[in-house]
Motif scaffolding. Sequence first.
Motif, PDB file in Angstrom:
ATOM      1  N   THR A  90       8.286  -3.705 -64.894  1.00 36.01           N
ATOM      2  CA  THR A  90       7.123  -2.844 -64.903  1.00 36.01           C
ATOM      3  C   THR A  90       5.708  -3.412 -64.503  1.00 36.01           C
ATOM      4  O   THR A  90       4.870  -2.672 -63.935  1.00 36.01           O
ATOM      5  N   ARG A  94       6.251   2.419 -66.036  1.00 35.58           N
ATOM      6  CA  ARG A  94       4.862   2.034 -66.196  1.00 35.58           C
ATOM      7  C   ARG A  94       4.657   0.931 -67.330  1.00 35.58           C
ATOM      8  O   ARG A  94       5.441   0.836 -68.014  1.00 35.58           O
ATOM      9  N   LYS A 147       4.156  -0.571 -55.755  1.00 39.28           N
ATOM     10  CA  LYS A 147       3.130  -0.023 -56.530  1.00 39.28           C
ATOM     11  C   LYS A 147       3.705   1.571 -56.852  1.00 39.28           C
ATOM     12  O   LYS A 147       3.357   1.973 -58.005  1.00 39.28           O
ATOM     13  N   ARG A 165       9.223   1.461 -61.600  1.00 38.04           N
ATOM     14  CA  ARG A 165       9.298   2.186 -62.879  1.00 38.04           C
ATOM     15  C   ARG A 165       9.970   1.264 -63.773  1.00 38.04           C
ATOM     16  O   ARG A 165      10.828   0.438 -63.307  1.00 38.04           O
TER      17      ARG A 165
END
Length: 289
Positions: free
Chosen positions: A248, A30, A24, A28
């Motif tokens: 993502t 996002r 988390k 990348r």
Amino acid sequence: MADTDLLFLALFIFLPIFLLMFLKLIVRPRPVKIPIKSRHVFVTGGSRGIGLALACQVATEGARVTILARNLDQLEEAKTSIRLSTGIDVAIVSVDVCDFVAVKEAVESAGPIDVLICNQGVYASCELENQDIKEIKGTIDVNLIGSFNLVKAALPGMKNRSDRKPVSIAFMSSQAGQVGIYGYAAYSAKIKRRPPLTRIIATSSGAMQVEEVVKKALNGIKSGSFFVPCNFEGFMLSIGTAGPAPQTSYLMAFIEVISVGVIRIVGLCFQWTWYGSIEKWHAQQKLLD
């Protein structure tokens, strides 16, 4: 003994949690949502099959749509088909994607693009040894160079839009990622011309209807996903080939990390099945000879 069991239990519980927290932190880019309504969606290979179905769907969802293909007559038919099914008019562009100058002029005349869907593609249903070298070069020109031409032509307008909402460039993949797609006459005709071994291997995967592919592809585009598999085989392939590709979703990254070894075993099982089919086919041919 109790301490050892407690240690294993702690590892079993806390190691996945630590991995999730770590992923988390580092995953990348996002997550991002790509809006479709009231935006310009440019679909290549849009005169039939998946491209036509995609154009029809995004038009229904309120997008301003431009479809590109080489054959003007087929484009006119596609435009009429979309108007009859949705009541919406789309713009059409007759261009060869291999011609960068023509592509650049077409993209500039169409206006800034918010979502570019590179769906053009050709392939030959025959063994490589029987394929003409010009056909091989043509496949590379349309599928690869054509995509470079489209992206290079579209990027300046996409980067300089006044609308700063997220944009997307999507590439519809080969059958390696979407096994067994059925949908239009030209594709069906090519299936009939497939080499026997290709047909045997292809039948090991489930068939999909164009509507299913369009729904999953468009949902993937709107969710900003890097990989958008349309069936189970495609899902496994996306995990097995993820490598350093962007991701993502940290949950999806977690699945990729813990399952890549298992997916490799599953892939080897597919190979074992395919080799069995090949050996059986060759044995049958020897009997016929």
